[in-house]
Design a protein around this motif. Structure first.
Motif, mmCIF file in Angstrom:
data_model
loop_
_atom_site.group_PDB
_atom_site.id
_atom_site.type_symbol
_atom_site.label_atom_id
_atom_site.label_comp_id
_atom_site.label_asym_id
_atom_site.label_seq_id
_atom_site.Cartn_x
_atom_site.Cartn_y
_atom_site.Cartn_z
ATOM 1 N N GLY A 259 13.764 140.332 60.266
ATOM 2 C CA GLY A 259 12.891 139.287 60.747
ATOM 3 C C GLY A 259 12.966 138.068 59.846
ATOM 4 O O GLY A 259 13.261 138.178 58.654
ATOM 5 N N LEU A 260 12.715 136.892 60.409
ATOM 6 C CA LEU A 260 12.652 135.654 59.643
ATOM 7 C C LEU A 260 11.180 135.411 59.291
ATOM 8 O O LEU A 260 10.348 135.240 60.181
ATOM 9 N N ARG A 261 10.877 135.405 58.017
ATOM 10 C CA ARG A 261 9.497 135.337 57.568
ATOM 11 C C ARG A 261 8.806 134.087 58.104
ATOM 12 O O ARG A 261 9.344 132.982 58.010
ATOM 13 N N HIS A 262 7.604 134.271 58.659
ATOM 14 C CA HIS A 262 6.749 133.216 59.220
ATOM 15 C C HIS A 262 7.269 132.629 60.536
ATOM 16 O O HIS A 262 6.560 131.873 61.179
ATOM 17 N N ALA A 263 8.502 132.936 60.923
ATOM 18 C CA ALA A 263 9.094 132.253 62.069
ATOM 19 C C ALA A 263 8.839 132.948 63.398
ATOM 20 O O ALA A 263 8.872 132.309 64.450
ATOM 21 N N GLY A 264 8.603 134.267 63.369
ATOM 22 C CA GLY A 264 8.389 134.981 64.609
ATOM 23 C C GLY A 264 9.665 135.315 65.343
ATOM 24 O O GLY A 264 9.654 135.468 66.564
ATOM 25 N N TYR A 265 10.791 135.418 64.628
ATOM 26 C CA TYR A 265 12.073 135.749 65.236
ATOM 27 C C TYR A 265 12.749 136.884 64.486
ATOM 28 O O TYR A 265 12.544 137.061 63.272
ATOM 29 N N VAL A 266 13.567 137.630 65.216
ATOM 30 C CA VAL A 266 14.400 138.694 64.647
ATOM 31 C C VAL A 266 15.854 138.349 64.935
ATOM 32 O O VAL A 266 16.197 137.956 66.054
ATOM 33 N N ILE A 267 16.716 138.444 63.932
ATOM 34 C CA ILE A 267 18.123 138.107 64.111
ATOM 35 C C ILE A 267 19.000 139.334 63.937
ATOM 36 O O ILE A 267 18.686 140.242 63.164
ATOM 37 N N SER A 268 20.111 139.350 64.668
ATOM 38 C CA SER A 268 21.078 140.442 64.625
ATOM 39 C C SER A 268 22.479 139.850 64.546
ATOM 40 O O SER A 268 22.831 138.977 65.346
ATOM 41 N N VAL A 269 23.295 140.317 63.622
ATOM 42 C CA VAL A 269 24.648 139.794 63.429
ATOM 43 C C VAL A 269 25.582 140.337 64.505
ATOM 44 O O VAL A 269 25.573 141.520 64.828
ATOM 45 N N GLN A 270 26.421 139.440 65.052
ATOM 46 C CA GLN A 270 27.412 139.824 66.054
ATOM 47 C C GLN A 270 28.845 139.761 65.519
ATOM 48 O O GLN A 270 29.679 140.579 65.864
ATOM 49 N N ARG A 271 29.109 138.774 64.648
ATOM 50 C CA ARG A 271 30.485 138.598 64.183
ATOM 51 C C ARG A 271 30.503 137.927 62.822
ATOM 52 O O ARG A 271 29.663 137.074 62.523
ATOM 53 N N VAL A 272 31.464 138.333 61.991
ATOM 54 C CA VAL A 272 31.646 137.759 60.657
ATOM 55 C C VAL A 272 32.801 136.771 60.703
ATOM 56 O O VAL A 272 33.871 137.077 61.238
ATOM 57 N N LEU A 273 32.597 135.580 60.148
ATOM 58 C CA LEU A 273 33.644 134.559 60.118
ATOM 59 C C LEU A 273 34.055 134.282 58.680
ATOM 60 O O LEU A 273 33.210 134.169 57.797
ATOM 61 N N ARG A 274 35.362 134.170 58.454
ATOM 62 C CA ARG A 274 35.896 133.927 57.114
ATOM 63 C C ARG A 274 36.784 132.688 57.119
ATOM 64 O O ARG A 274 37.323 132.291 58.155
ATOM 65 N N ASN A 275 36.967 132.108 55.906
ATOM 66 C CA ASN A 275 37.874 130.964 55.792
ATOM 67 C C ASN A 275 39.306 131.464 55.587
ATOM 68 O O ASN A 275 39.561 132.680 55.587
ATOM 69 N N LYS A 276 40.246 130.542 55.377
ATOM 70 C CA LYS A 276 41.650 130.917 55.268
ATOM 71 C C LYS A 276 41.941 131.776 54.046
ATOM 72 O O LYS A 276 42.979 132.452 53.992
ATOM 73 N N ASN A 277 41.027 131.740 53.067
ATOM 74 C CA ASN A 277 41.207 132.555 51.865
ATOM 75 C C ASN A 277 40.549 133.923 51.990
ATOM 76 O O ASN A 277 40.540 134.704 51.043
ATOM 77 N N GLY A 278 39.978 134.183 53.155
ATOM 78 C CA GLY A 278 39.342 135.468 53.389
ATOM 79 C C GLY A 278 37.893 135.547 52.932
ATOM 80 O O GLY A 278 37.270 136.606 53.016
ATOM 81 N N LYS A 279 37.339 134.433 52.465
ATOM 82 C CA LYS A 279 35.960 134.424 51.984
ATOM 83 C C LYS A 279 34.993 134.336 53.165
ATOM 84 O O LYS A 279 35.179 133.550 54.080
ATOM 85 N N LEU A 280 33.953 135.153 53.121
ATOM 86 C CA LEU A 280 32.924 135.107 54.158
ATOM 87 C C LEU A 280 32.181 133.781 54.089
ATOM 88 O O LEU A 280 31.594 133.440 53.063
ATOM 89 N N VAL A 281 32.206 133.010 55.171
ATOM 90 C CA VAL A 281 31.584 131.693 55.171
ATOM 91 C C VAL A 281 30.527 131.526 56.257
ATOM 92 O O VAL A 281 29.694 130.636 56.180
ATOM 93 N N GLU A 282 30.553 132.392 57.279
ATOM 94 C CA GLU A 282 29.631 132.190 58.388
ATOM 95 C C GLU A 282 29.480 133.483 59.179
ATOM 96 O O GLU A 282 30.375 134.318 59.221
ATOM 97 N N LEU A 283 28.327 133.625 59.800
ATOM 98 C CA LEU A 283 28.061 134.757 60.689
ATOM 99 C C LEU A 283 27.614 134.241 62.048
ATOM 100 O O LEU A 283 26.935 133.231 62.133
ATOM 101 N N GLU A 284 28.002 134.936 63.074
ATOM 102 C CA GLU A 284 27.438 134.677 64.390
ATOM 103 C C GLU A 284 26.418 135.763 64.668
ATOM 104 O O GLU A 284 26.666 136.943 64.410
ATOM 105 N N ALA A 285 25.253 135.363 65.180
ATOM 106 C CA ALA A 285 24.181 136.324 65.393
ATOM 107 C C ALA A 285 23.379 135.960 66.624
ATOM 108 O O ALA A 285 23.525 134.867 67.177
ATOM 109 N N THR A 286 22.551 136.873 67.077
ATOM 110 C CA THR A 286 21.633 136.611 68.174
ATOM 111 C C THR A 286 20.215 136.569 67.625
ATOM 112 O O THR A 286 19.917 137.147 66.572
ATOM 113 N N CYS A 287 19.350 135.893 68.360
ATOM 114 C CA CYS A 287 17.972 135.687 67.916
ATOM 115 C C CYS A 287 17.021 136.059 69.048
ATOM 116 O O CYS A 287 17.229 135.674 70.197
#
Length: 441
Positions: free
Chosen positions: A303-331
């Protein structure tokens, strides 16, 4: 100079390294310790190991035992200040050779590593043991009892981390303090258990696609100026560093109401935006769900504190060096989702700011005491007395803060706005760490 480079290689600033070189005895011991550690670990030593080596060289009175202690530091048997302090005390109290290594390792917690998940699990079990009484007494319950039992289970855990976990889990169980909780009575009236509610629900899409990217963050609740007394700490803002970014495709921008003082909602509220992009702390996400870890993973929502939402990760995104830089999720709105195991901090549309994290200036309580610090107080300066985070994030509610206004950033400490601040970038100085008493500023 070779010695200057050697000392710089363990994280000492140039100024600190030069000051150390002025003390011939200390610099010789430190060089000896570093070289021994390099023989074991290789030429590159991490800063944590370097700090332990420096503290060992400056604080160990029986110099004959330096090699003995350095061996444990280099091999990660001594990896925390608690273990180092215990080791120094043990060596001081056992001056006769040889040292009983089995007894030394047992008494000093050699090789013991306490993870955040272990702390979370032990605190949860301790609270569960006293849950009925906590629900009855609420914040009048003796929280020191929870701390004591958790410390008994986790002797080598950082006390401030245990306290923070106790505070967080109790807050999640009971919710913010009410006026009844704050009344000074011998016996607190019975209070019904606070339940998780959705604050300031706005008309918006129930489901939203989100993206999360790593940055450095100080975050979500927001902050208001407040006096520093034992009963009224500075207003709270959620702090995290470093973070993850979450933009939402269908989540409509809105405002979330946050208490200025979570412990006393009568002091008012302020609003913070939640837009198509939010940021969470990097440590609040792991790709693999581990035992005891309750925050965000590929299989686990939060849950996101105070916001009233719950998030769930769908996909992990990485840069060209393989570093985790972003996630796709649902809310999803929290009242339409299964109650999550944890609620985490976040910010949206944040301000970029600089945090100056001040630690104790000296390593010893009495740096002027030659029996404690033979090399003089200049040799006792803490090399990590100032750490600057130049790319932190903070919610927009502090935009109008004035120099010397005070705030508490959750999970970081107590801060005051520095006059160095500009319209482009605010600068905050940490005045008190969380493990200290904010009433003693």
């Amino acid at each position: 100079m070779a010695a200057l480079a050697l000392f710089g290689g363990i994280g000492l600033s140039e100024q600190k390294a030069k000051e150390t070189l002025k003390n011939e005895a200390l610099s010789g011991l430190l060089a000896q310790a570093i070289q021994q550690a390099q023989d074991i670990c290789g030429s590159t030593l991490d800063k944590a190991t370097g700090t332990l080596l420096y503290n060992a060289a400056t604080r160990l009175k029986d110099q004959r035992r330096l090699g003995f202690l350095v061996n444990y530091i280099a091999n990660k048997g001594v990896s925390s200040d608690l273990q180092l302090n215990a080791s120094l005390d043990y060596i001081k109290n056992h001056p006769v050779d040889p040292i009983d290594t089995e007894d030394f390792e047992r008494e000093c917690g050699i090789g013991v590593v306490v993870t955040p998940e272990q702390i979370e699990e032990v605190v949860e079990a301790t609270i569960s043991k006293y849950r009925n009484q906590i629900m009855l007494d609420r914040y009048r319950f003796n929280m020191g009892l929870l701390m004591g039992e958790a410390r008994n289970e986790l002797k080598w855990a950082d006390g401030k981390i245990i306290k923070n976990e106790v505070d967080l889990q109790v807050l999640n169980l009971l919710g913010p303090k009410t006026e009844a909780d704050l009344e000074k009575k011998a016996k607190a009236p019975k209070q019904k258990a606070a339940t998780e509610t959705t604050e300031d629900k706005k008309e918006s899409e129930v489901n939203g696609e989100l993206h999360i990217a790593f940055e450095r963050l100080v975050g979500a609740g927001s902050a208001r100026g407040g006096e520093s007394t034992n009963n009224v700490p500075p207003a709270t803002a959620t702090a995290t560093a470093p973070p993850l970014m979450i933009p939402s495709v269908s989540l409509q921008p809105t405002q979330v109401s946050v208490p200025n003082f979570p412990a006393d909602e009568s002091k008012g509220f302020h609003t913070v935006p939640i837009t198509s992009t939010i940021y969470i702390e990097q440590s609040d996400f792991r790709e693999v769900t581990e035992k005891g870890y309750k925050r965000l993973t590929l299989e686990q929502s939060v849950g996101l504190r105070h916001a009233g939402y719950v998030i769930s990760v769908q996909r992990v995104l990485r840069n060209k060096n393989g570093k985790l830089v972003e996630l796709e999720a649902t809310c999803r709105k929290s009242d339409m989702a299964e109650k999550p195991k944890a609620f985490i901090h976040w910010v949206s549309n944040p301000l970029m700011c600089e945090l100056r994290l001040y630690e104790r200036l000296f390593l010893h309580k009495s740096p002027e005491d030659p029996s404690e610090v033979p090399g003089g107080f200049l040799s006792d300066i803490n090399p990590n007395s100032l750490v600057v985070l130049g790319d932190a994030m903070l919610d927009v509610s502090v935009r109008t803060a004035k120099p010397f206004d005070k705030f508490q950033f959750e999970r970081v400490g107590y801060f005051s706005l520095d006059p160095d601040s500009t319209e482009q970038k605010l600068v905050f100085n940490r005045t008190v760490m969380l493990r200290e008493d904010p009433g003693k500023i």
